[in-house]
Design an enzyme around this catalytic site. Structure first.
Site, PDB file in Angstrom:
ATOM      1  N   ASP A  62       0.821  -1.211   0.000  1.00  0.00           N
ATOM      2  CA  ASP A  62       0.000   0.000   0.000  1.00  0.00           C
ATOM      3  C   ASP A  62       0.863   1.272   0.000  1.00  0.00           C
ATOM      4  O   ASP A  62       1.616   1.528   0.935  1.00  0.00           O
ATOM      5  CB  ASP A  62      -0.893  -0.054   1.254  1.00  0.00           C
ATOM      6  CG  ASP A  62      -2.043   0.928   1.183  1.00  0.00           C
ATOM      7  OD1 ASP A  62      -2.032   1.809   0.321  1.00  0.00           O
ATOM      8  OD2 ASP A  62      -2.957   0.797   2.020  1.00  0.00           O
ATOM      9  N   GLY A 100      -5.084   3.623  -8.005  1.00  0.00           N
ATOM     10  CA  GLY A 100      -5.274   3.899  -9.425  1.00  0.00           C
ATOM     11  C   GLY A 100      -4.389   5.002  -9.984  1.00  0.00           C
ATOM     12  O   GLY A 100      -4.534   5.387 -11.147  1.00  0.00           O
ATOM     13  N   ASP A 146     -10.696   3.976  -1.409  1.00  0.00           N
ATOM     14  CA  ASP A 146     -11.291   2.969  -0.528  1.00  0.00           C
ATOM     15  C   ASP A 146     -12.804   2.906  -0.665  1.00  0.00           C
ATOM     16  O   ASP A 146     -13.482   3.940  -0.713  1.00  0.00           O
ATOM     17  CB  ASP A 146     -10.960   3.283   0.929  1.00  0.00           C
ATOM     18  CG  ASP A 146      -9.508   2.992   1.237  1.00  0.00           C
ATOM     19  OD1 ASP A 146      -8.726   2.793   0.288  1.00  0.00           O
ATOM     20  OD2 ASP A 146      -9.165   2.954   2.428  1.00  0.00           O
TER      21      ASP A 146
HETATM   22  C1  GLA Z   1      -5.584   2.184   2.610  1.00  0.00           C
HETATM   23  C2  GLA Z   1      -6.090   1.034   1.747  1.00  0.00           C
HETATM   24  C3  GLA Z   1      -7.120   0.247   2.512  1.00  0.00           C
HETATM   25  C4  GLA Z   1      -6.521  -0.284   3.802  1.00  0.00           C
HETATM   26  C5  GLA Z   1      -5.953   0.872   4.613  1.00  0.00           C
HETATM   27  C6  GLA Z   1      -5.161   0.384   5.802  1.00  0.00           C
HETATM   28  O1  GLA Z   1      -6.572   3.113   2.869  1.00  0.00           O
HETATM   29  O2  GLA Z   1      -6.599   1.516   0.552  1.00  0.00           O
HETATM   30  O3  GLA Z   1      -7.618  -0.825   1.734  1.00  0.00           O
HETATM   31  O4  GLA Z   1      -5.532  -1.218   3.503  1.00  0.00           O
HETATM   32  O5  GLA Z   1      -5.084   1.666   3.835  1.00  0.00           O
HETATM   33  O6  GLA Z   1      -4.637   1.435   6.545  1.00  0.00           O
END
Ligand code: GLA
Length: 654
Positions: free
Chosen positions: A407, A449, A470
């Site tokens: 991430d 993205g 998200d």
């Molecule tokens: C981001 C990701 C989520 C999740 C959070 C965790 O927002 O997009 O899917 O993994 O981090 O902190």
């Protein structure tokens, strides 16, 4: 003559009176006078003339006496009965979150159609004015959605918010929901082998596959043509080992019980590609977020087996953020510093024995995933991989992980800019580190993205990549993400999938307190149908220990899952769009088509599917996939009544 003049003046007077009546100023009805307690919100109070923390509403340094303070995701339905003329508001993130990272989008829907939407509004940023025409609208929805950074600090204000009305006054109403309804018949007692038809592994790498099969237990399994290096446990149906040589192995699996038997062809391809069909599993984030620990992961594993979900091919148990130690911690009650003297990640109080956990998951024939990121910290501020990529990849492999979600988040501080080389760099670094481990680890890129990741995600080694911010458990979020995938179908295929984020059915909550999803039953059918059509990785986001019959029904329709897992891996595209109606379709390996008839509007509608848009000739049968029953032959067209926000999912086959 006199009488005529008299009548003439009377007529003039009536016209003047009528005109002044028409021009009478409309009533002003303040939003805060409505029963805003009927709103659904993500956190905090439903503030009447206050923020969601009970403070005076302040946007951009200005205080407002009137308004509705809420927190994303927030939905407020209002019955207007067609008598409202305008809605006005100044919207933004409340100044009480000035120093933090709130970011939201406000939307106004009228009878299911989007009337207006703000840009992304952030803490410390500008507010925007909303001023929309409501003439003729019956039901209004005021929605606030979090953005890619989740919902943290999303304190959202509808300030100075009022309606101009002539006639019936607006009334806040509860979200109109249809009762939950189950469409899919129960699996038969005779064995039925579910799951993908094709499975990828790399020669010499650990292999684990639990044959997904429904039917009365005990079931006895056998497999013909298993490649050298693999062996089958006949009573559990778990295949383990390492395929010795590269190649394509056409196997036949048979499952037998006291009621009958079933066989299925299953191709194992030992080459350089894994995730030949989209991964199916569970992820901890949408339910527990940072309230995750080792016991909860074990409980999810047990539930995956005991609920029967594993018998349909659900196989990954993925831990998301917060499993590690806070990056600046040296708190001995948690486990001390995040890394040992050699720089290796340490286990901690929440996850005291990670190897034991992965062994446990593998003993059930399932696979297990982990989360980290290229920055010094994860999104939630926990220790991540920056400058430890190789050691961490090795550690993940030694622990036995089969999936890594990587991430971006805090790498924002490291990246020079958002140019393509900068966006790709950290993902290439981790891919190289993963390749060195000699383990099949699904590599899931998460960077929302940026830079059209779908164009280069596969090139940097990604097996899937998030295409959006998200998801949250409300229609505005699911709708905009799901239908926003149009056009991305060209970039997905076996081994590399577009990922429009995890599922929001069942009990979710992003923390210790869970709630049933805010999606209506029809919206949940739409969510699962669309994600299946999109060939998306399907990661269940709810508490697996609290699955209800409706949620299980959504997740255990083998024909829906077959669409998602089709070996051709062709993501559906949009083939029709008109006033809230959309038709999406994809080709399947056996020459059939999976077709979703969607109704994004607020009222039920007849959706007409013209044969001509499917480009098919000859005899075809239409099958209702959710009900698992044939509807009849396909003529020149097929019409179905589709409920508001609902779907009719079809398979059209020869
Ligand atoms: C981001 C990701 C989520 C999740 C959070 C965790 O927002 O997009 O899917 O993994 O981090 O902190």
């Amino acid at each position: 003559m006199k009488a005529h003049i008299y009548k003439f003046f009377i007529a003039i007077l009536i016209m003047i009176a009528a005109d002044s009546l028409y021009a009478a100023p409309p009533d002003t009805v303040w939003l805060s006078k409505l029963d805003v307690s009927l709103a659904t919100t993500g956190w905090g109070q439903k503030g009447v003339n206050t923020s969601c923390m009970g403070n005076p509403i302040r946007l951009n340094g200005k205080e407002y006496r009137s308004g509705f303070g809420t927190h994303a995701p927030s939905l407020l339905y209002i019955k207007l009965s067609g008598d409202a003329m305008r809605f006005h508001a100044i919207v933004g993130v409340d100044d009480e979150e000035k120093k933090t990272a709130g970011s939201v989008i406000f939307s106004v829907f009228g009878d299911g159609e989007l009337l207006c939407q703000t840009s992304t509004l952030v803490s410390n940023g500008v507010s925007e004015e909303i001023n929309v025409n409501l003439v003729g609208i019956d039901t209004l929805l005021l929605a606030v959605d979090g953005t890619s950074d989740g919902i943290s600090f999303d304190h959202a204000d509808w300030a100075d918010a009022y309606f101009l009305v002539r006639g019936t006054k607006p009334v806040a109403i509860s979200r109109p929901l249809e009762p939950a309804y189950i469409l899919t018949p129960k699996a038969p007692e005779t064995p039925r082998i579910n799951g993908p038809k094709v499975y990828g592994t790399r020669p010499g790498h650990d292999f684990i596959y639990r044959i997904p099969a429904t039917g009365e237990r005990p079931i006895k399994f056998s497999v013909k043509g298993l490649p050298k290096g693999l062996s089958l446990d006949k009573s559990t149906g778990i295949i383990t080992g390492k395929v010795e040589n590269a190649g394509r192995y056409e196997t036949t699996i048979t499952a037998r019980n006291s009621k009958g038997e079933n066989s299925k062809k299953f191709t194992i391809i030992a080459g350089n590609q894994i995730a030949l069909t989209p991964p199916l599993g569970w992820n901890s984030w949408n339910c527990f977020a940072c309230a995750i620990d080792q016991e909860k992961v074990k409980a999810a594993t047990d539930a995956m087996i005991n609920s029967g979900l594993a018998d349909y091919g659900w196989s990954y148990i993925n831990i998301d953020d917060c499993w590690m130690i806070q990056s600046d911690s040296d708190d001995p009650t948690l486990g001390g510093t995040p890394r040992d003297e050699n720089g290796n990640m340490k286990t901690n109080k929440k996850f005291p024995d990670i190897k034991d956990l992965t062994d446990y998951v593998h003993s059930k024939g399932l696979k297990i995933g982990i989360y980290s990121g290229p920055g010094p910290r994860t999104c939630a501020g926990y220790t991540a991989c920056y400058q430890h990529e190789e050691a961490d990849a090795r550690q993940f492999a030694d622990w036995g992980f089969d999936y890594l979600k990587y991430d971006w988040c805090d790498y924002e501080r490291i990246a020079k800019d958002h140019s393509l080389p900068e966006l790709k760099k950290p993902y290439i670094v981790m891919n190289e580190a993963l390749e060195k481990t000699g383990r099949d680890i699904v590599y899931s890129l998460c960077q929302y993205g940026m830079g059209d990741v779908w164009r280069w995600g596969a090139e940097v080694g990604g097996n899937c990549w998030r295409t959006t911010g998200d998801i949250t458990d409300n229609w505005a979020s699911v709708e905009s993400i799901g239908f926003g995938q149009a056009g991305l179908e060209y970039f997905s295929g076996p081994g590399h999938w577009n990922d429009p984020d995890m599922l929001v059915v069942g009990k979710v909550g992003w923390g210790p307190a869970l709630h049933p999803t805010n999606l209506s039953p029809n919206e949940q059918y739409t969510h699962i149908s669309l994600w299946a059509l999109l060939a998306s990785p399907l990661l269940i986001g709810c508490d697996m220990t609290q699955l209800d019959d409706f949620t299980l029904n959504l997740l255990t329709n083998n024909e829906v899952l077959d669409i998602n897992q089709d070996p051709l891996g062709m993501q559906a595209g949009r083939i029709f769009k008109e006033e809230g109606i959309e038709i999406w379709a994809r080709n399947l390996e056996d020459g059939s088509k999976a077709v979703g008839l969607f109704n994004r509007g607020m009222r039920q509608a007849t959706v007409v599917l013209q044969r001509s848009i499917l480009n098919i000739v000859g005899d075809y049968t239409i099958r209702d996939v959710w009900k698992q029953e044939d509807i009849g032959p396909l003529g020149e067209s097929y019409s179905a009544m589709v409920p508001s926000h609902g779907v009719k999912l079809l398979r059209i086959y020869k």
